[in-house]
Design a protein around this motif. Structure first.
Motif, PDB file in Angstrom:
ATOM      1  N   ARG A  37       0.836  -1.206   0.000  1.00 21.97           N
ATOM      2  CA  ARG A  37       0.000   0.000   0.000  1.00 21.97           C
ATOM      3  C   ARG A  37       0.871   1.257   0.000  1.00 21.97           C
ATOM      4  N   LYS A  38       1.985   1.219   0.725  1.00 21.07           N
ATOM      5  CA  LYS A  38       2.900   2.360   0.729  1.00 21.07           C
ATOM      6  C   LYS A  38       3.544   2.550  -0.639  1.00 21.07           C
ATOM      7  N   ALA A  39       3.959   1.449  -1.269  1.00 21.61           N
ATOM      8  CA  ALA A  39       4.593   1.549  -2.583  1.00 21.61           C
ATOM      9  C   ALA A  39       3.634   2.148  -3.604  1.00 21.61           C
ATOM     10  N   ILE A  40       2.373   1.749  -3.544  1.00 20.76           N
ATOM     11  CA  ILE A  40       1.383   2.287  -4.487  1.00 20.76           C
ATOM     12  C   ILE A  40       1.099   3.751  -4.198  1.00 20.76           C
ATOM     13  N   ALA A  41       0.928   4.104  -2.936  1.00 19.13           N
ATOM     14  CA  ALA A  41       0.702   5.509  -2.578  1.00 19.13           C
ATOM     15  C   ALA A  41       1.878   6.375  -3.027  1.00 19.13           C
ATOM     16  N   ASP A  42       3.099   5.902  -2.804  1.00 13.56           N
ATOM     17  CA  ASP A  42       4.283   6.651  -3.233  1.00 13.56           C
ATOM     18  C   ASP A  42       4.310   6.812  -4.752  1.00 13.56           C
ATOM     19  N   SER A  43       3.877   5.780  -5.472  1.00 12.27           N
ATOM     20  CA  SER A  43       3.875   5.863  -6.933  1.00 12.27           C
ATOM     21  C   SER A  43       2.847   6.869  -7.430  1.00 12.27           C
ATOM     22  N   ILE A  44       1.704   6.955  -6.760  1.00  5.71           N
ATOM     23  CA  ILE A  44       0.696   7.961  -7.140  1.00  5.71           C
ATOM     24  C   ILE A  44       1.254   9.362  -6.938  1.00  5.71           C
ATOM     25  N   LYS A  45       1.931   9.563  -5.820  1.00  7.39           N
ATOM     26  CA  LYS A  45       2.538  10.880  -5.559  1.00  7.39           C
ATOM     27  C   LYS A  45       3.583  11.222  -6.610  1.00  7.39           C
ATOM     28  N   ARG A  46       4.394  10.244  -6.965  1.00  9.08           N
ATOM     29  CA  ARG A  46       5.493  10.494  -7.907  1.00  9.08           C
ATOM     30  C   ARG A  46       4.994  10.636  -9.342  1.00  9.08           C
ATOM     31  N   ARG A  47       4.075   9.768  -9.768  1.00  4.59           N
ATOM     32  CA  ARG A  47       3.642   9.758 -11.168  1.00  4.59           C
ATOM     33  C   ARG A  47       2.671  10.875 -11.487  1.00  4.59           C
ATOM     34  N   PHE A  48       1.796  11.215 -10.531  1.00  2.00           N
ATOM     35  CA  PHE A  48       0.726  12.154 -10.824  1.00  2.00           C
ATOM     36  C   PHE A  48       0.804  13.438 -10.006  1.00  2.00           C
ATOM     37  N   SER A  49       1.835  13.557  -9.174  1.00  2.00           N
ATOM     38  CA  SER A  49       1.972  14.727  -8.298  1.00  2.00           C
ATOM     39  C   SER A  49       0.678  14.958  -7.511  1.00  2.00           C
ATOM     40  N   PHE A  50       0.146  13.868  -6.981  1.00  2.00           N
ATOM     41  CA  PHE A  50      -1.120  13.918  -6.266  1.00  2.00           C
ATOM     42  C   PHE A  50      -0.950  13.256  -4.907  1.00  2.00           C
ATOM     43  N   GLU A  51      -1.527  13.862  -3.885  1.00  2.00           N
ATOM     44  CA  GLU A  51      -1.345  13.353  -2.530  1.00  2.00           C
ATOM     45  C   GLU A  51      -2.005  11.987  -2.364  1.00  2.00           C
ATOM     46  N   ALA A  52      -1.313  11.088  -1.692  1.00  2.89           N
ATOM     47  CA  ALA A  52      -1.842   9.750  -1.428  1.00  2.89           C
ATOM     48  C   ALA A  52      -1.085   9.148  -0.262  1.00  2.89           C
ATOM     49  N   GLU A  53      -1.798   8.431   0.588  1.00  4.79           N
ATOM     50  CA  GLU A  53      -1.198   7.745   1.722  1.00  4.79           C
ATOM     51  C   GLU A  53      -1.593   6.274   1.682  1.00  4.79           C
ATOM     52  N   PRO A  54      -0.820   5.421   2.332  1.00  3.05           N
ATOM     53  CA  PRO A  54      -1.201   4.002   2.369  1.00  3.05           C
ATOM     54  C   PRO A  54      -2.625   3.775   2.878  1.00  3.05           C
ATOM     55  N   SER A  55      -3.062   4.631   3.780  1.00  2.91           N
ATOM     56  CA  SER A  55      -4.408   4.488   4.339  1.00  2.91           C
ATOM     57  C   SER A  55      -5.513   4.816   3.333  1.00  2.91           C
ATOM     58  N   ASP A  56      -5.141   5.289   2.125  1.00  6.57           N
ATOM     59  CA  ASP A  56      -6.112   5.549   1.059  1.00  6.57           C
ATOM     60  C   ASP A  56      -6.224   4.377   0.085  1.00  6.57           C
TER      61      ASP A  56
END
Length: 396
Positions: free
Chosen positions: A80-99
């Motif tokens: 979940r952390k890896a995916i949240a980090d990828s959303i932040k990096r790829r789309f410049s959009f806030e995301a946390e593992p809890s999402d």
């Protein structure tokens, strides 16, 4: 007696799967090389090397319990952390593992999300042409489905018609871009117009209306990528699958991302967890979660799909068929040579060409051709469809 709703779903099987199973029978009868099956969207390219390396690494590890044991209900924390980090990096959009809620692919993502958002009788709007299972998923959640046609020939959403379809009971609009079955990629301008219209409708009716963004084909684009909908509209839930981007459809792995900008986002995420629990979708496959965490930035080599697309488009248009060039996914939506798409597709079987009528997609008069196959299959399909075209011409 069975549940009547479930009986109805089972008694009316998927047209796509029916044609695929017909193809299986024909392959057994006359040989696979003589059947030109463009029915099923089953990736035909290898997963990226990073996927295979990760799979091998984990399988050769000593800790089998961690590979095959349960994860937390919403998914393994590192994934979940890896995916949240990828959303932040790829789309410049806030995301946390809890999402992030890990799922058994996009079908589970959509089913969970619809059950989390919809009360009995809520409205869900589908943009036609659409993946037929949307209707099944929405009706199972107790929703009332309405359909709005996109604009032919480019199959972009008709915002005016969509606006007219939104009413006080509407809870969600499902967006699929790149689109199955048309291959259309919805442009940023039309998505901004959609977001603006929905904002107005939310104010008019005093209720939240969600975009459910179904994105299994996001990486399969040949021109510009689609805009990231959470950045355009707050009340968005993304349903994602790695089936197409990593060419692993049989592994059934994906996720739900509840935008933190959504109204009452934490309660929505809790409802996602509750729907996953109620539907029996807790704990996505643990081995695949580990592998996905290693591959969140990777995709298969989709250049072969573009080559297939270009070959099929040229063959069809040179023959005389009317098609709109797809900008993504791996489908061509072709206008049939008669209004009855089912009859046209049945006639194509005479030349061992298997294509899917557009009726169940909400695209009457069209057929879907999946070009995620080998080159020889496409060449055989073009030859067969050319003969079919001449047959229709002779009947005029």
């Amino acid at each position: 007696m069975p549940n009547e709703k479930m009986y109805a779903f089972g008694a009316a099987p998927s047209a796509i799967r029916e044609i695929f199973e017909y193809g299986n029978r024909r392959r057994a009868e006359i040989g696979a090389e003589n059947v030109f099956d463009l029915s099923l969207g089953n990736p035909s390219i290898e997963p990226p090397e990073s996927f295979m390396r990760s799979l091998k690494k984990h399988l050769e590890s000593d800790n089998a319990l961690s590979l095959f044991g349960y994860t937390s209900g919403p998914g393994a924390a590192p994934t979940r952390k890896a995916i949240a980090d990828s959303i932040k990096r790829r789309f410049s959009f806030e995301a946390e593992p809890s999402d992030i809620y890990m799922t058994c692919g996009a079908a589970a993502s959509l089913t969970i999300t619809l059950n989390a958002l919809c009360d009995e009788g809520d409205g869900v709007v589908l943009l036609a042409p659409f993946f037929p299972e949307y209707r099944v998923f929405a009706e199972k959640a107790g929703a009332r489905v309405s359909v709005v046609k996109c604009k032919a020939p480019d199959f972009q959403p008709d915002i005016e018609a969509l606006s007219a379809a939104i009413d006080k009971n509407t809870r969600a609009v499902i967006i699929n871009s790149p689109n199955n079955p048309t291959g259309a990629v919805y442009g940023e301008e039309v998505m901004r117009a959609l977001a603006s219209m929905l904002e107005s409708k939310q104010k008019e009716f005093g209720r939240d209306i969600f975009i459910i963004a179904d994105e299994p084909y996001r990486e399969l684009c040949y021109t510009a990528a689609p805009p990231y909908i959470p950045a355009l509209y707050a009340n968005t839930v993304v349903c994602y699958s790695y089936s197409k981007s990593l060419s692993v459809p049989g592994e059934r792995i994906g996720y739900i991302f509840v935008s933190p900008r959504a109204h009452d986002a934490k309660r929505i995420f809790a409802a996602v967890c509750g729907a996953g629990r109620a539907l029996g979708f807790v704990c996505a496959p643990s081995l695949m979660q580990k592998v996905i965490a290693d591959c969140v930035y990777d995709t298969s080599d989709i250049s072969k799909y573009k080559e297939n697309r270009d070959l099929l488009l040229k063959g069809l248009t040179d023959t005389g068929y009317e098609v709109s060039p797809p900008d993504g996914a791996f489908y061509v939506f072709m206008k049939c040579l008669e209004p009855a798409a089912t009859a046209f597709c049945e006639r194509a079987k005479k030349y061992e060409v298997l294509i899917v009528p557009g009726d169940s997609f909400g695209g009457e008069g069209y057929a879907r051709l999946a070009y995620c196959v080998d080159k020889k299959t496409i060449e055989g399909a073009i030859a067969g469809l050319s003969r079919l075209y001449k047959e229709y011409e002779q009947e005029k």
